[in-house]
Enzyme design. Structure first.
Site, PDB file in Angstrom:
ATOM      1  CE1 TYR A  99       0.916  -0.420   4.191  1.00 44.98           C
ATOM      2  CE2 TYR A  99      -0.047   1.914   4.501  1.00 44.98           C
ATOM      3  CZ  TYR A  99       1.093   1.240   4.790  1.00 44.98           C
ATOM      4  OH  TYR A  99       0.947   1.588   6.330  1.00 44.98           O
TER       5      TYR A  99
ATOM      6  NE  ARG B 142       6.430   3.668   0.920  1.00 40.01           N
ATOM      7  CZ  ARG B 142       6.990   4.544   1.762  1.00 40.01           C
ATOM      8  NH1 ARG B 142       7.481   5.241   2.519  1.00 40.01           N
ATOM      9  NH2 ARG B 142       5.197   5.397   1.810  1.00 40.01           N
TER      10      ARG B 142
ATOM     11  NE  ARG C 283      -6.023 -19.758   4.998  1.00 45.01           N
ATOM     12  CZ  ARG C 283      -4.929 -20.443   5.916  1.00 45.01           C
ATOM     13  NH1 ARG C 283      -5.269 -21.692   4.910  1.00 45.01           N
ATOM     14  NH2 ARG C 283      -4.273 -19.801   6.781  1.00 45.01           N
TER      15      ARG C 283
ATOM     16  CE  LYS D  25       2.719   3.442   3.125  1.00 41.17           C
ATOM     17  NZ  LYS D  25       2.629   3.554   4.822  1.00 41.17           N
TER      18      LYS D  25
ATOM     19  CD  GLU E 295       9.157   2.384  10.786  1.00 36.94           C
ATOM     20  OE1 GLU E 295       9.554   2.911  10.086  1.00 36.94           O
ATOM     21  OE2 GLU E 295       9.678   1.135  10.897  1.00 36.94           O
TER      22      GLU E 295
ATOM     23  CG  LEU F 153       8.567   2.230   5.153  1.00 41.40           C
ATOM     24  CD1 LEU F 153       7.860   1.481   3.944  1.00 41.40           C
ATOM     25  CD2 LEU F 153       6.928   3.440   5.335  1.00 41.40           C
TER      26      LEU F 153
HETATM   27  N1  PLP Z   1       7.509   4.213   8.937  1.00 42.48           N
HETATM   28  C1  PLP Z   1       6.090   3.657   8.877  1.00 42.48           C
HETATM   29  C2  PLP Z   1       5.772   2.056   9.593  1.00 42.48           C
HETATM   30  C3  PLP Z   1       5.325   4.164   8.344  1.00 42.48           C
HETATM   31  O1  PLP Z   1       4.346   3.065   8.305  1.00 42.48           O
HETATM   32  C4  PLP Z   1       5.193   4.969   7.850  1.00 42.48           C
HETATM   33  C5  PLP Z   1       3.355   5.833   6.807  1.00 42.48           C
HETATM   34  O2  PLP Z   1       2.679   5.145   7.171  1.00 42.48           O
HETATM   35  C6  PLP Z   1       6.002   5.672   7.840  1.00 42.48           C
HETATM   36  C7  PLP Z   1       7.060   4.934   8.735  1.00 42.48           C
HETATM   37  C8  PLP Z   1       6.472   7.397   7.335  1.00 42.48           C
HETATM   38  O3  PLP Z   1       6.850   7.465   5.724  1.00 42.48           O
HETATM   39  P1  PLP Z   1       6.115   7.981   4.441  1.00 42.48           P
HETATM   40  O4  PLP Z   1       7.492   9.480   4.832  1.00 42.48           O
HETATM   41  O5  PLP Z   1       6.532   7.665   3.825  1.00 42.48           O
HETATM   42  O6  PLP Z   1       4.469   8.358   5.379  1.00 42.48           O
END
Ligand code: PLP
Length: 275
Positions: free
Chosen positions: A16, A35, A84, A130, A162, A187
């Protein structure tokens, strides 16, 4: 309609993206699309649309919804095959879903900040992709709410990875910006990259390294970055004030730079960021 056999539903086999829209324009769209491409490659799915087609469907959604400030969510799953089956077919036919939502991106959260808690990072090891495997984050937000906070800073092996759905930053006592270096542990935030691109000429110095919960508690300032909340000051962690307990000058400077780069009239929409 989405089939109950959809691999997104059954296995969280899905990528996503969430792209900010400001002034009716997409923010850092190319970053989100590259990404997406990387995530899809990492989870064995073909990218169902060309870069031009993704651009068109996003712009169409902005137009149909008259969206000036908000978010566009997109999801690509492994599709549905009436059964499944863990491995799935040789060739996937993805399900594609998008929606638009209004949201004030430069609003109260950016002005007043968020309260955070520390939490064990229980996610899988490929956090650089993501995907919709968001159960840990959903539970993290529930734990934060239960503690009277807004988000969680995730901790693994004694270091902050994070935040629950954003990248984490601190300003140390020497005034240096610190954010964790890219790896499969976090991420690669598009907003993070956007902020990094604004540092030249800002007078700020950056150190890309992980930091400990103790460093976060002792930081002069802390904030998070994400497309959904842009730059959000962190004013307390586990009930302990960070710095003065109010959004600090470095956070304000970065908000100013970031909003200006998006084309915002900062004095009008974020007078509190004017410093
Ligand atoms: N880290 C995580 C775990 C996230 O879910 C997100 C955004 O949803 C981010 C960092 C920030 O990413 P972005 O700046 O691309 O929204």
């Amino acid at each position: 309609m989405v089939s109950p056999f959809d691999r997104g539903f059954l296995f969280a086999h899905a990528a996503y993206e969430v792209t900010a829209v400001y002034g009716g324009r997409l923010v850092d769209f190319e970053g989100h699309m590259s990404r997406l491409d990387r995530t899809l490659g990492g989870i064995a799915l073909p990218n169902p649309l060309s870069a031009e087609a993704w651009g068109k469907v996003h712009r169409d959604l902005i137009e149909y919804n008259n969206l000036t400030e908000g978010l566009i969510y997109l999801q690509v799953t492994g599709g549905a095959y009436g059964m499944r089956d863990f491995a799935g077919p040789e060739e996937f036919e993805p399900t594609v879903f998008l929606y638009a939502d209004t949201k004030q991106l430069i609003g109260e959260t950016a002005r007043d900040g968020v309260r955070a808690i520390f939490l064990d990072d229980t996610r899988w090891k490929r956090r650089d992709m993501k995907t919709t495997q968001l159960l840990s984050q959903a539970l993290a937000y529930r734990a934060a709410r239960e503690a009277g906070a807004d988000t969680a800073l995730m901790v693994e092996e004694g270091r902050v990875t994070e935040a629950a759905s954003s990248n984490a930053w601190i300003v140390d006592s020497a005034g240096q910006l610190v954010t964790r270096e890219l790896s499969s542990s976090i991420l690669p935030g598009i907003t993070r990259a956007g902020v990094l691109s604004l540092l030249e000429g800002s007078g700020l110095t950056l150190v890309e390294r992980s930091f400990t919960p103790a460093e976060a508690l002792g930081a002069v300032e802390a904030f998070t970055t994400s497309a959904g909340a842009m730059i959000a000051p962190v004013i307390s962690i586990d009930g302990q004030s960070i710095g003065s307990g109010k959004p600090g000058p470095v956070t304000r400077q970065l908000q100013r730079l970031y909003y200006q780069a998006m084309g915002a009239d900062v004095a009008a929409v974020a007078p509190w960021a004017m410093g």
